[in-house]
Design a protein around this motif. Structure first.
Motif, short mmCIF file in Angstrom:
data_model
loop_
_atom_site.label_atom_id
_atom_site.label_comp_id
_atom_site.label_asym_id
_atom_site.label_seq_id
_atom_site.Cartn_x
_atom_site.Cartn_y
_atom_site.Cartn_z
N GLY A 226 47.92 33.68 41.14
CA GLY A 226 46.26 34.12 40.56
C GLY A 226 46.06 33.66 39.12
O GLY A 226 44.89 33.28 38.92
N VAL A 230 42.99 31.17 37.17
CA VAL A 230 41.85 31.70 36.30
C VAL A 230 42.52 31.17 34.97
O VAL A 230 40.86 31.23 34.53
N ASP A 293 39.44 43.49 36.71
CA ASP A 293 38.81 42.05 35.26
C ASP A 293 38.27 40.98 35.83
O ASP A 293 38.67 40.82 36.67
N ALA A 294 37.33 40.50 34.83
CA ALA A 294 35.99 39.99 35.61
C ALA A 294 37.19 39.11 35.73
O ALA A 294 36.30 38.23 36.29
N LYS A 295 37.95 38.35 34.97
CA LYS A 295 38.42 36.72 35.52
C LYS A 295 38.96 37.22 36.88
O LYS A 295 39.80 36.34 37.38
N SER A 297 40.03 39.11 39.15
CA SER A 297 39.22 38.98 40.03
C SER A 297 38.57 38.11 40.82
O SER A 297 38.36 38.38 41.90
N GLN A 298 38.25 37.24 40.12
CA GLN A 298 38.10 36.49 40.50
C GLN A 298 38.68 35.02 41.69
O GLN A 298 38.18 34.73 43.05
N SER A 299 39.94 35.62 41.56
CA SER A 299 41.35 34.82 42.72
C SER A 299 41.28 36.20 43.51
O SER A 299 41.69 37.28 43.88
N LYS A 300 41.04 35.43 44.80
CA LYS A 300 41.81 36.10 46.39
C LYS A 300 43.12 36.93 46.15
O LYS A 300 43.40 37.90 46.13
N CYS A 303 43.80 39.50 43.65
CA CYS A 303 43.08 40.75 44.25
C CYS A 303 44.07 40.71 45.20
O CYS A 303 44.81 42.28 45.89
#
Lengths: 521, 521
Positions: A226, A230, A293-295, A297-300, A303
């Motif tokens: 992840g 990102v 984390d903004a970046k 947390s974009q990756s499933k 997460c």
């Protein structure tokens, strides 16, 4: 090299055949030989000639073990058995069964499991029949065993030797034949409970072996992947960038970044972003923080890994091992088959770890950081590679880097004043006078019958002094001395080697007395 | 065959290459191939085709262990460990140290040690470097170890796997990978004392393993050779006649005589004289009697062997094992390296020994008589073969036929009503209610910390019934049941699985209570 002895036999021509795998005559008669093959043969012959030192009339046979292997002498075995006992006791405390598999597998079974390292596999000669290879680790045979027997859940340990045609560095505990010591839990369970138990096991074993302070680094393949996504690493570079990250415990960040950018063609920006993440380490709090984390947390995937990491740390708190465990984003580990949590234990007290140069450790799996003594992780896909329908059996396991631990224990034993005993003998049956061999054998036999560990010297008339000296050398604590008078009185003179104190004990009470005096051994 | 699974990958042509050790193309291009070799290749291809069932588009990969090998499942391992424990305890009681050697040796180390059987040695592929072979027994590596380290006396045991490309008969305990279990005494000592101890060890082990009644046959190579000499066997036929005599435990005398006379060209008269001797068996009295025998006493060698035999029996009397030991002139044993006393133990109760056809036993050394479970002897010349100056180290040893013993123990376990446990778990930490996973893990962790062997199910909310069922299946004797009320009261409900009896125990007393209740396990 200790123990090297040369002696001569056979003729030069005969040896050529053995050495090069073909006779000189047949070498000339093989029409299909390529130039490369001929070059190889010539190189071998020249190497051979160098060995012979120009003496072409006879050859010299080297009395040694194969390259990268060693014998274990009794003292080393005593240490090895002590270490195994500690580890096996822990595995059993956790309810593990044990299995064993053959030392070789069908070559095909190992094919495609180890990536580049496949070149290090020992193959057997084709002598007609199946093509076989020596096992390279215990994990692939374990997966083969599960698929073959359709086992969907088991908790097992396996301690056995594995084989790698690696560059040996034996003084540093790196061999071509070495022990692995694996504990694995297979089965579909609720997340992170078996994973946490593996970490608890590492904690227990390293504490009990008393190797000094240690740290267990934990990460997750999904978090790594992840993170790469990102940070803008192209999909096809995940693996190679991952193996560069894996070098962070040996190289400074600048060197690692340099390799990413200049050798592997990653953008400077992506590398810098990775750099920020991989410098992070902490505990449950770090996992929580990265979930926000903004970046990241974009990756499933990330997460999923991070929320499992949170869960893992909750269990680790219950298991009381968080003092040594650290969530560390720079931990990568080399093996392809990991799919989730990964971990690695390192010794942190320099004094306890023998000098090991980078890339030369052997932790039971792949080469890892300096001081690494255990490692493992989750591999949910490996068993499926053996199943005809690809059915998965989720697995998580740990491998104890037993060879490094042996090296450390051996070094400890060497500097210790305490003598390593190689037998457990409680008593030597001796005599001060001649012609008592029968009486000595008879008493020894009685003691064996009573379960006492007893020895008697294999001489008809040994001197008392040499019998006592033997006890000193072998660490035998007691001596039963027989003489005409003792036989007449129905007693033996029981001597304590350490104090030289002697006391008459009746034959009837002897067994009990020996037991009492050696109960603390 | 259990566990056989086929699945497909690769192409048919690719498999041909792997299967036959050469590709179809190169097969046509080898001009030096003999008719026999071509026949062999064709046979292999046809066998392959049969496997494929005519589907030439893909091949099937067999999920199995190599021919002649097996995995040990947890139940088999539990039996194996129990047997090893008995044997190792005995070796330790006699003061033996242990060593280990690599699984492979330089090919040259094994050359010339096994006579005709050398063809059964597994060679490793020449992948550049040394030529290696898998060890064929533990005796030759032991001799190599002694010579290499210049050790002149040691008493050691070694338990490890050895490898023979033999015809496997696995249902009868005959494998290509199998354990040997050796005890040897090396050193220059007074005659027959170490030899007698080896026999005492066989006696102890077979008695303790409780395999039914047994007999230990003893003879001496020097008596055999002397007997051949005085019966008029030409010197160059000693060995071949000896191997014919070795068949007497499987064939009637008439067949053995027939082989001597008609196949091996011995005179009828010599054969008849041998026949008289080899029918003799007894004890010390027989040795005394033969020392007076007009013919036998002409051979110095035989006399030396016979007077040592007398001495041996005196020691065996002191060791209280003469009830099972028999001096038997028909015992020959196959291996070349024996120089003095030889022996072999056989089980005499048919019921305890699995059906084994002649020549299919595997006693840890060479094929011997039906029911043979141990064998050995004196080999004073083997170490000298490795010493550059030929210095001898006299040795005597015994090999326990552990694979046959495993087979017997496994069969016993199968018919027994008693369940073989594969773990030693004392207690399962369970709960009757939901949402108590943390409490279960916490208690389990406490128990591990106190050295209790404990398990907990890897589910967040397992049903009580499935937790109890797990205990039944795994033979776990105790369950600690947690519920809201127990947590409030600071107790656990301690359940005895066998009786279903439950009692509240305070957390403080739990460890002690578990220990008390499982102390007999």
């Amino acid at each position: 090299m200790n123990g090297l002895v040369f002696f001569s036999s056979r003729t030069f021509a005969g040896l050529l055949g053995r050495w090069t795998g073909t006779s000189v005559r047949s070498l000339h008669s093989i029409p299909g030989m390529t130039v490369a093959q001929i070059d190889e043969e010539v190189a071998k012959l020249l190497e051979l000639k160098a060995h012979l030192g120009g003496d072409e009339g006879k050859h010299q046979f080297v009395l040694k073990t194969p390259k990268g292997t060693r014998d274990y002498n009794p003292k080393q075995m005593a240490i090895r058995e002590k270490v195994f006992h500690t580890i096996v006791s822990c595995f059993k405390r956790h309810g593990a069964e044990t299995i064993d598999t053959p030392v070789f597998e069908l070559k095909e079974t190992l094919t495609g499991k180890y990536g580049e390292d496949s070149k290090l596999i020992y193959d057997l000669k084709d002598q007609g029949g199946e093509l076989l290879s020596l096992r390279y680790d215990l994990t692939v045979p374990f997966a083969r065993y599960l698929a073959m027997n359709k086992i969907t859940n088991i908790k097992r340990y396996h301690i056995a030797k594995v084989y790698r045609r690696d560059n040996p560095a034996m003084t540093r505990g790196r061999y071509r034949e070495f022990y692995q010591c694996d504990f694995d839990i297979a089965g579909q369970y609720d997340p992170m409970i078996p994973d946490a138990e593996c970490l608890r096991i590492v904690h227990e074993i390293l504490s009990e072996l008393d190797l000094g302070d240690f740290r267990i680094k934990v990460n997750d393949r999904r978090i790594l992947d992840g993170m790469f996504a990102v940070c803008g690493v192209p999909d096809d570079k995940f693996r190679t960038i991952c193996s560069t990250v894996d070098k962070l415990d040996k190289l400074p960040w600048e060197d690692v970044k340099n390799e990413m950018v200049n050798e592997k063609g990653l953008s400077e920006e992506a590398a810098n972003q990775i750099g920020e993440y991989v410098s992070m380490h902490g505990g449950k709090d770090l996992a929580e923080c990265l979930l926000q984390d903004a970046k990241m947390s974009q990756s499933k995937q990330a997460c999923a890994g991070l929320s499992d990491m949170k869960q893992l740390f909750s269990y680790l708190e219950l298991f009381q091992v968080t003092d040594k465990v650290e969530f560390n984003l720079s931990l990568a580990r080399g093996l392809d088959y990991y799919t989730g949590v990964i971990y690695e234990a390192v010794l942190t007290q320099a004094g306890t770890a023998p000098a090991v140069t980078p890339m030369e450790t052997q932790n039971g799996e792949e080469g890892v950081s300096v001081g690494s003594v255990a490692g493992g992780g989750r591999y949910d896909g490996l068993v499926g590679m053996f199943d005809p329908k690809g059915r998965k059996v989720p697995c998580v396991g740990v491998s104890i880097g037993i060879e490094r631990i042996f090296s450390i224990m051996e070094q400890k034993a060497e500097v210790s004043t305490e003598k390593v005993r190689t037998t457990e003998v409680q008593i030597l049956v001796a005599s001060a006078q001649k012609n008592l061999v029968e009486e000595r054998l008879k008493l020894t036999s009685e003691l064996w019958g009573a379960g006492i560990k007893a020895e008697v010297m294999y001489k008809k008339n040994p001197k008392l002094l040499s019998q006592l000296q033997y006890c000193e050398d072998a660490g035998i604590p007691l001596v039963a001395i027989l003489g005409e008078q003792e036989l007449k009185d129905g007693v033996v003179k029981l001597r304590t080697v350490a104090t030289r104190e002697e006391v008459d004990v009746s034959r009837a009470d002897l067994t009990e007395e020996i037991r009492k005096r050696t109960s603390d051994l």
